[in-house]
Design an enzyme around this catalytic site. Structure first.
Site, PDB file in Angstrom:
ATOM      1  N   HIS A 110      34.630  48.012  35.229  1.00  0.00           N
ATOM      2  CA  HIS A 110      34.833  46.702  34.608  1.00  0.00           C
ATOM      3  C   HIS A 110      33.555  45.866  34.715  1.00  0.00           C
ATOM      4  O   HIS A 110      33.039  45.353  33.715  1.00  0.00           O
ATOM      5  CB  HIS A 110      35.994  45.965  35.298  1.00  0.00           C
ATOM      6  CG  HIS A 110      36.165  44.571  34.808  1.00  0.00           C
ATOM      7  ND1 HIS A 110      37.078  44.220  33.841  1.00  0.00           N
ATOM      8  CD2 HIS A 110      35.510  43.425  35.129  1.00  0.00           C
ATOM      9  CE1 HIS A 110      36.979  42.918  33.589  1.00  0.00           C
ATOM     10  NE2 HIS A 110      36.031  42.415  34.368  1.00  0.00           N
ATOM     11  N   GLU A 111      32.998  45.793  35.931  1.00  0.00           N
ATOM     12  CA  GLU A 111      31.803  44.959  36.139  1.00  0.00           C
ATOM     13  C   GLU A 111      30.606  45.540  35.401  1.00  0.00           C
ATOM     14  O   GLU A 111      29.812  44.821  34.811  1.00  0.00           O
ATOM     15  CB  GLU A 111      31.494  44.839  37.638  1.00  0.00           C
ATOM     16  CG  GLU A 111      32.536  44.103  38.441  1.00  0.00           C
ATOM     17  CD  GLU A 111      32.890  42.742  37.864  1.00  0.00           C
ATOM     18  OE1 GLU A 111      34.054  42.340  37.982  1.00  0.00           O
ATOM     19  OE2 GLU A 111      32.022  42.093  37.266  1.00  0.00           O
TER      20      GLU A 111
ATOM     21  N   HIS B 278      40.137  32.125  39.999  1.00  0.00           N
ATOM     22  CA  HIS B 278      39.664  31.541  38.741  1.00  0.00           C
ATOM     23  C   HIS B 278      40.047  30.079  38.604  1.00  0.00           C
ATOM     24  O   HIS B 278      39.382  29.327  37.894  1.00  0.00           O
ATOM     25  CB  HIS B 278      40.206  32.370  37.573  1.00  0.00           C
ATOM     26  CG  HIS B 278      39.747  33.781  37.607  1.00  0.00           C
ATOM     27  ND1 HIS B 278      40.192  34.674  38.573  1.00  0.00           N
ATOM     28  CD2 HIS B 278      38.894  34.472  36.836  1.00  0.00           C
ATOM     29  CE1 HIS B 278      39.603  35.832  38.379  1.00  0.00           C
ATOM     30  NE2 HIS B 278      38.819  35.748  37.348  1.00  0.00           N
TER      31      HIS B 278
HETATM   32  C1  LIG Z   1      36.996  41.644  38.113  1.00  0.00           C
HETATM   33  C2  LIG Z   1      36.959  40.427  37.734  1.00  0.00           C
HETATM   34  C3  LIG Z   1      35.648  39.707  37.596  1.00  0.00           C
HETATM   35 SE1  LIG Z   1      35.274  39.175  35.794  1.00  0.00          SE
HETATM   36  C4  LIG Z   1      38.211  39.633  37.501  1.00  0.00           C
HETATM   37  O1  LIG Z   1      38.224  38.465  37.874  1.00  0.00           O
HETATM   38  N1  LIG Z   1      39.307  40.172  36.900  1.00  0.00           N
HETATM   39  C5  LIG Z   1      39.415  41.522  36.341  1.00  0.00           C
HETATM   40  C6  LIG Z   1      40.868  41.678  35.975  1.00  0.00           C
HETATM   41  C7  LIG Z   1      41.508  40.330  36.010  1.00  0.00           C
HETATM   42  C8  LIG Z   1      40.553  39.407  36.782  1.00  0.00           C
HETATM   43  C9  LIG Z   1      41.121  39.074  38.162  1.00  0.00           C
HETATM   44  O2  LIG Z   1      40.706  39.707  39.131  1.00  0.00           O
HETATM   45  O3  LIG Z   1      41.999  38.186  38.234  1.00  0.00           O
HETATM   46 ZN   LIG Z   2      35.118  40.643  34.159  1.00  0.00          ZN
END
Ligand SMILES: C=C(C[SeH])C(=O)N1CCC[C@H]1C(=O)O
Ligand SMILES: [Zn+2]
Length: 599
Positions: A350-351, A480
């Site tokens: 993903h990264e 987030h």
């Molecule tokens: C892996 C990351 C860095 Se952009 C992420 O925040 N993700 C990837 C999947 C959903 C989201 C989370 O962990 O909430």
């Molecule tokens: Zn990401």
């Protein structure tokens, strides 16, 4: 004359492009230094550099506002100026911008350094989210311990930042209004270049909700059989602490106690990775090898030199995985507190998908060095992982012996994938349904938490393990929310990544809906397909120089987000779950929670 005006406009854009590239580089370096060493000095430097950069942005912003760019005949120049005319938070007055920076940094610091005590051992109060709490939550099957971890984490994170959030909302909305947008939700949504984007998101949810209801009903039954009807009811929401993840955002950890055919292979390669002595570097080298097999760009030497792939033991850092573009066309980094698990193998892909995107559009003007929309950026790595995590691919790289594809193995594989991909959709939607309403003023600060749980119940069909109140601030327990990172991008990603997967599988000659002799979509592996790589690369190189609908059309032939890729991929699972739930006469959906949220 027009030629002169175009020449002038290009000269101005070149000047702004060079200056903003330098400032972006300085700000990113200062941000990286703070995120990878959470000291007061590094925070002060970060805020100081971003204030200096904001002075430049304000000057540039005024210059663009006074420049008659709207009637330039060249649509590309107009697009660049349009993006420059909405620069974001930096146009806040200095004091307000500094306050916004300090609030977000403080919330992110609290989250990243929060510790809780071990269950039934108050002598060890050194448990961090990564790796300790995450691993305990994924592996414990003691409902009391799970409840303890769930509650304590929220006390140590969300509750601590509750008082800061209203001011963050106010300052963010002020910034949006200075950017000529009504509120911060509109500021986030502008990147999706569609007035009806919330409606598009909801239409997709209406299409996908039936899948989720079937998975939810089946998992609730499995959890009831494991933990008993006192804890897991027949027709109510699922208690959130039993789903193996702090936010119930993906349920992969409950596969071991709920997989449909326990005797058959479960594609969880964690044990094999540990056995084979995998470490962080080897995980990322494996991910890189996948991109290179498609003839995409390998990681530059600087990447291996500057990235942080393991949690350091001598300082506090932000462990939430991230990929960084330093805007100089050379310096690209990942910071991840990598653990040797399948989940982190997928996260590494993903990264690295972010880094590949940065590499592909590194020669675009600065304003275009972003995803076609934020969902595109989140999808790229996951598309690679969809191929890289097929049983066939795991066997190819020696992480799985049995890659049989009889019906029962297929259902097991799709079930594990569904726990990751289908369970995630209502969580991602709920995250920004709540935040859009907060920024739009529809949810007030004295009802933050209880409205959060109304939305979590409505979309995810989960409930807290204990009553909640407005003394709590459970949204603040999720990265987030405290780090000011928009989230509908992940919902978009989890839909379009299957659209991309389908298009690339067809281009690779691996899959054809009209040709049943080829493999089904969920077994497609685009590994080593230069054709698929070329198609993907051509889309990535665009950055945000074209509306995302053009980028989508280039790769998939469609100009809309379409859930049919996801539905096709999971079709065998949906049929099996529906039949199974009918057999057990499962109640589909959930009745209102009996847990209370005290205003
Ligand atoms: C892996 C990351 C860095 Se952009 C992420 O925040 N993700 C990837 C999947 C959903 C989201 C989370 O962990 O909430
Ligand atoms: Zn990401």
């Amino acid at each position: 004359p027009e030629q002169t005006r175009l020449k002038d406009a290009k000269k101005l854009l070149n000047k702004i492009n060079k200056e903003s590239g330098l400032w972006n580089n300085k700000v990113t370096i200062a941000s990286w230094n703070y995120a990878s060493n959470l000291t007061k000095e590094n925070l002060a430097t970060k805020v100081n550099v971003s204030l200096q950069s904001a002075d430049y942005v304000k000057k540039m912003w005024r210059q663009v506002a006074e420049y008659p760019w709207q009637n330039l005949s060249d649509p590309d120049l107009r697009r660049q100026f349009q993006k420059l005319s909405v620069p974001g938070l930096a146009v806040l007055p200095d004091a307000a911008y500094e306050e916004h920076q300090n609030i977000v940094s403080s919330m992110e610091n609290t989250y990243s350094t929060a510790k809780i005590c071990e269950y039934k051992n108050p002598n060890n109060c050194d448990l961090a989210l990564e790796p300790e709490i995450t691993e305990l939550l994924a592996n414990s099957q003691d409902p009391e311990q799970l409840k303890y971890l769930w509650v304590e984490w929220r006390k140590a994170s969300g509750e601590k930042v509750k008082s800061l959030y209203p001011r963050y909302v106010e300052l963010s909305n002020t910034a949006a209004q200075l950017n000529n947008l009504s509120n911060y939700a509109q500021y986030w949504l502008k990147d999706y270049e569609a007035d009806d984007f919330p409606e598009q998101v909801d239409a997709l949810w209406q299409q996908l909700k039936p899948l989720y209801l079937q998975l939810h009903a089946y998992v609730r039954r499995q959890l009831r059989e494991k933990y008993g009807p006192e804890i897991v009811s027949e027709d109510g929401p699922i208690p959130a602490h039993l789903l193996g993840n702090m936010w119930a955002q993906e349920w992969g950890s409950v596969s071991k106690i709920s997989v449909p055919f326990p005797g058959k292979q479960i594609p969880d390669v964690t044990a094999r990775m540990v056995e084979q002595g995998y470490n962080a570097t080897r995980i990322f080298r494996l991910a890189e090898e996948f991109f290179v097999s498609l003839n995409l760009t390998r990681m530059p030497d600087l990447f291996w030199k500057n990235s942080i792939l393991e949690k350091p033991n001598d300082r506090e850092i932000v462990c939430h995985a991230s990929a960084w573009d330093f805007y100089d066309g050379k310096d690209f980094r990942i910071k991840q507190c990598t653990r040797v698990t399948m989940d982190h193998l997928l996260t590494a892909h993903h990264e690295m998908g972010h880094i590949e995107y940065y590499l592909q559009y590194k020669d675009q003007p600065i304003v275009y060095r972003e995803g076609a929309n934020p969902g595109f950026h989140e999808a790229i790595g996951d598309v690679m992982a969809l191929s890289a995590s097929t049983p066939g691919h795991f066997k190819k790289i020696g992480l799985l012996d049995d890659d049989s594809v009889d019906t029962e193995a297929i259902i097991n594989n799709l079930y594990v994938k569904g726990l990751e991909k289908i369970a995630f959709l209502p969580f991602a939607y709920a995250m920004d349904r709540w935040r859009w309403s907060v920024f739009q003023g529809k949810i007030k600060s004295d009802e933050y938490n209880c409205r959060w749980w109304d939305i979590a119940e409505e979309y995810q069909g989960i409930e807290p393990p204990v009553d909640r109140s407005e003394e709590d601030f459970d949204p603040g327990a999720k990265y987030h929310i405290v780090a000011d990172v928009e989230y509908i991008r992940y919902y978009v990603s989890f839909v379009i990544q299957f659209q991309f997967h389908k298009a690339l599988c067809e281009r690779a000659g691996q899959y054809d809906p009209q040709n049943p002799k080829l493999k089904p979509l969920h077994q497609c592996d685009i590994y080593q397909s230069k054709d698929a790589g070329a198609l993907l690369g051509s889309m990535l190189q665009l950055g945000s120089s074209k509306p995302w609908q053009d980028a989508m059309e280039l790769i998939s032939g469609q100009r809309v987000m379409d859930a049919s890729g996801l539905l096709e991929y999971f079709n065998p699972l949906i049929e099996w779950l529906t039949a199974e739930n009918q057999k057990t006469n499962e109640y589909i959906g959930w009745k209102p929670t009996t847990k209370r949220c005290v205003k």
